[in-house]
Every structure is written in C-alpha cells, then in structure tokens.
Motif scaffolding. Structure first.
Motif, PDB file in Angstrom:
ATOM      1  N   THR A 144       0.823  -1.217   0.000  1.00  0.00           N
ATOM      2  CA  THR A 144       0.000   0.000   0.000  1.00  0.00           C
ATOM      3  C   THR A 144       0.854   1.262   0.000  1.00  0.00           C
ATOM      4  OG1 THR A 144      -1.939  -1.006   1.041  1.00  0.00           O
ATOM      5  CG2 THR A 144      -1.648   1.348   1.379  1.00  0.00           C
ATOM      6  N   ALA A 145       1.913   1.293   0.810  1.00  0.00           N
ATOM      7  CA  ALA A 145       2.753   2.492   0.904  1.00  0.00           C
ATOM      8  C   ALA A 145       3.299   2.887  -0.461  1.00  0.00           C
ATOM      9  CB  ALA A 145       3.894   2.267   1.885  1.00  0.00           C
ATOM     10  N   ARG A 146       3.768   1.897  -1.229  1.00  0.00           N
ATOM     11  CA  ARG A 146       4.306   2.193  -2.568  1.00  0.00           C
ATOM     12  C   ARG A 146       3.213   2.738  -3.476  1.00  0.00           C
ATOM     13  NH1 ARG A 146       4.441  -0.514  -7.208  1.00  0.00           N
ATOM     14  NH2 ARG A 146       3.660  -2.446  -6.274  1.00  0.00           N
ATOM     15  N   HIS A 147       2.016   2.165  -3.391  1.00  0.00           N
ATOM     16  CA  HIS A 147       0.908   2.651  -4.215  1.00  0.00           C
ATOM     17  C   HIS A 147       0.551   4.095  -3.844  1.00  0.00           C
ATOM     18  CE1 HIS A 147      -0.136  -0.822  -6.597  1.00  0.00           C
ATOM     19  NE2 HIS A 147      -0.156  -1.602  -5.533  1.00  0.00           N
ATOM     20  N   VAL A 148       0.564   4.403  -2.547  1.00  0.00           N
ATOM     21  CA  VAL A 148       0.260   5.761  -2.101  1.00  0.00           C
ATOM     22  C   VAL A 148       1.305   6.742  -2.638  1.00  0.00           C
ATOM     23  CG1 VAL A 148       0.161   7.270  -0.076  1.00  0.00           C
ATOM     24  CG2 VAL A 148      -1.036   5.069  -0.062  1.00  0.00           C
TER      25      VAL A 148
ATOM     26  N   ILE B  54       0.518   9.942  -5.176  1.00  0.00           N
ATOM     27  CA  ILE B  54       0.891  11.329  -4.868  1.00  0.00           C
ATOM     28  C   ILE B  54       1.794  11.892  -5.950  1.00  0.00           C
ATOM     29  CG2 ILE B  54       2.092  12.818  -3.226  1.00  0.00           C
ATOM     30  CD1 ILE B  54       1.156  10.872  -1.014  1.00  0.00           C
ATOM     31  N   HIS B  55       2.788  11.115  -6.368  1.00  0.00           N
ATOM     32  CA  HIS B  55       3.700  11.581  -7.426  1.00  0.00           C
ATOM     33  C   HIS B  55       2.933  11.897  -8.715  1.00  0.00           C
ATOM     34  CE1 HIS B  55       7.675  11.439  -5.734  1.00  0.00           C
ATOM     35  NE2 HIS B  55       7.538  10.184  -5.324  1.00  0.00           N
ATOM     36  N   GLU B  56       1.959  11.038  -9.047  1.00  0.00           N
ATOM     37  CA  GLU B  56       1.220  11.214 -10.299  1.00  0.00           C
ATOM     38  C   GLU B  56       0.198  12.351 -10.231  1.00  0.00           C
ATOM     39  OE1 GLU B  56      -0.497   7.405 -11.042  1.00  0.00           O
ATOM     40  OE2 GLU B  56       1.341   6.575 -11.931  1.00  0.00           O
ATOM     41  N   ASN B  57       0.010  12.903  -9.046  1.00  0.00           N
ATOM     42  CA  ASN B  57      -0.991  13.960  -8.881  1.00  0.00           C
ATOM     43  C   ASN B  57      -0.407  15.218  -8.253  1.00  0.00           C
ATOM     44  OD1 ASN B  57      -3.883  12.784  -9.566  1.00  0.00           O
ATOM     45  ND2 ASN B  57      -2.725  11.149  -8.554  1.00  0.00           N
TER      46      ASN B  57
ATOM     47  N   LEU C  59       0.077   5.750   5.951  1.00  0.00           N
ATOM     48  CA  LEU C  59       0.967   6.745   6.545  1.00  0.00           C
ATOM     49  C   LEU C  59       2.407   6.565   6.084  1.00  0.00           C
ATOM     50  CD1 LEU C  59      -0.450   6.834  10.170  1.00  0.00           C
ATOM     51  CD2 LEU C  59      -0.543   8.664   8.480  1.00  0.00           C
ATOM     52  N   LYS C  60       2.836   5.324   5.920  1.00  0.00           N
ATOM     53  CA  LYS C  60       4.202   5.083   5.449  1.00  0.00           C
ATOM     54  C   LYS C  60       4.421   5.655   4.047  1.00  0.00           C
ATOM     55  CE  LYS C  60       5.513   1.010   8.171  1.00  0.00           C
ATOM     56  NZ  LYS C  60       6.875   1.446   8.520  1.00  0.00           N
ATOM     57  N   GLY C  61       3.339   5.743   3.271  1.00  0.00           N
ATOM     58  CA  GLY C  61       3.446   6.338   1.944  1.00  0.00           C
ATOM     59  C   GLY C  61       3.329   7.844   1.959  1.00  0.00           C
ATOM     60  N   VAL C  62       2.610   8.373   2.937  1.00  0.00           N
ATOM     61  CA  VAL C  62       2.323   9.808   2.997  1.00  0.00           C
ATOM     62  C   VAL C  62       3.389  10.613   3.746  1.00  0.00           C
ATOM     63  CG1 VAL C  62       0.749  11.477   4.092  1.00  0.00           C
ATOM     64  CG2 VAL C  62      -0.179   9.607   2.724  1.00  0.00           C
TER      65      VAL C  62
END
Length: 285
Positions: free
Chosen positions: A64-68, A72-75, A117-120
C-alpha cells in the motif's frame, strides 16, 4: 484559504463520501481512494462532478505504501491532508471469530492506516506540514459487547495516533482523531459476523442483543454524515466551528459519542480515586 490536496481512503460510501464531497465543495483537490474506483464512480457521480478524482487503493495490501507514493507523485507530488477512513466492523463473540477474520479486521482498521501513513509521511516531512485524520469510532472510546475485535482495532488506532501526534510535532504535522458515534451510513448494513455462527451459550446475552441492534437499527441513526463531514472540514481547516480548535487531538461526533465519552471519563476518574492508595503502595521502600 488556499486549495489543499486531500487523500481520503474508504471514499466510496458513507462518511468517506461525505468528507470527500465536503472537501471538494470547499475548493480542495481530493483523491478519492477506493478498492473499486469504477464502481465507486458509478455509485457516486457527484464526486467527479465536483472535481474529485478516483484512485485505486486497497489498504489491506502490503505494498500500500508504494501505491500511495505513486498516487501522490502522479498527482502533483504534494499532499496536505490524509483521511484514514477505510474500515468495517466484525461483530460477534470473540471466541467465535477465526484467526483469519481477526487478522482481516486488524489489517483493514489498524494496519491499513499505518500502510497509508508510510506512503504519505515522507512527503509531509519534506513539506514540514500536513494533517493526518484518523477515523476512529465511539467504539474506540468504549468497548461494546460483540465488538471486541472492532473496538480493539480502534483502540489501537487511538494509541497509535497519540504517539504520532508527538512524533510528528517537530515536522509541523498535525494528527486529529475523529470519533463518530452512530451516523446514518451503510456501516450497520455492511458489518460482518463470524462464519462459524454464534455459540449457543451466547443466546440471550449482551452479545446477541448487540448483534440484533446492528441488524435492526440501520436507517434510524440520528447522525447526519453530511454534517459530520462539515465539522471535520471545519476543524481541519480552522474555519467555521473549527476556529480556535487547531490543537484538538480528538473530535467526538454525535451527542451519543460525546455523552459516552463523558461517562467514560467520569468512570475512569472514579476508578483512579479508588485505586490511588494501591498504586502508590508498590514502590521499593
């Protein structure tokens, strides 16, 4: 107030949809996360009409963290507010729940927010700003019969959030725990019971009473999710009823939750008074 970028998990129904719409109407950019964005888009056409964007995210997945991070990068590469709202309730006696059912509950309600949270957090730390909204429950205030694992997942989220609030303070990142009472959403119609059924001895006990309440109360809840979403937006943005509430850690929503909280505080205080002498008697002389 300047437009901010929000990520809302569990945005396809209930409070998540209401929060997404409220943030969009306030002029924010919202990434509405759902396990099935196509279905969510068809069921909630107002989100895209308001300018929202559906994104695919299943918080139970270990990546999930990688997907998050990718979302974010794509937006635009910036994230100002994340709302950890995805969750459901497993209802029944604890002994009737299988290991897999317990793990699925914890994976969604507790581990899911951690994965998000790990992604954000790397983005928010770099920005030295951000707001984390962790959606708990009145069950995170008081454990109810038949809701032991659900309450456990929410109590765990509350403890995590308390720690995070202090950990992230040096980076200018705020944590807000939202504790909704009973609101008129699909929550009561989407609860899950153990596949094993209910052990006969629990018939006529508080466990069966609570399960019956879940099955018969849907559609009669007094809480308005649109109003709840508006109050969350107020407190996050420091506007409306949220003016001066910027340092709040907890936001109980609904008279039922607030009254429950008051009773819990009164009970805890009484317990502390009665046990003070015992507590202070345990040090080395």
């Amino acid at each position: 107030m300047m437009s901010q970028t929000w990520l809302v998990t569990g945005a396809s129904s209930g409070l998540g949809t209401a929060i997404t719409a409220s943030a969009l109407r306030a002029g924010n950019k919202v990434l509405a996360a759902a396990r099935n964005p196509e279905k969510a888009s068809l069921e909630n056409p107002q989100i895209e009409a308001l300018g929202g964007k559906w994104v695919n995210l299943d918080v139970t997945q270990t990546d999930t963290a990688r997907h998050v991070e990718t979302i974010i990068h794509e937006n635009g590469g910036l994230i100002d507010v994340v709302v950890n709202n995805a969750g459901y309730s497993l209802v029944g006696s604890i002994e009737d729940m299988s290991e897999d059912e317990i793990e699925c509950q914890l994976s969604t309600n507790f581990k899911g927010p951690i994965r998000v949270l790990k992604g954000v957090l790397p983005f928010m730390r770099a920005q030295r700003s951000g707001t984390i909204v962790n959606v708990s429950s009145s069950a995170g205030v008081q454990g109810f019969p038949a809701c032991g694992i659900y309450a456990g997942s929410k109590f765990a989220l509350e403890g995590l959030s308390e720690a995070l609030a202090t950990e992230l303070l040096p980076f200018g990142i705020r944590v807000l725990i939202v504790e909704p009472g009973i609101f008129r959403t699909k929550f009561l119609s989407a609860f899950v019971t153990p596949q094993a059924g209910m052990t006969e001895d629990y018939a006529g006990t508080p466990v069966e009473t609570m399960i019956h309440a879940f099955r018969t109360s849907n559609g009669n809840q007094q809480g308005n999710p649109v109003k709840a979403a508006a109050r969350i937006l107020d407190v996050v943005s420091g506007t409306g009823m949220g003016v001066g509430k910027e340092k709040l850690l907890r936001l109980p929503l609904g008279p039922d939750c607030h009254d429950l909280y008051q009773a819990k505080c009164d009970s805890l205080k009484e317990n502390l008074v009665e046990t003070k002498e015992i507590a202070y008697s345990t040090n080395f002389e």
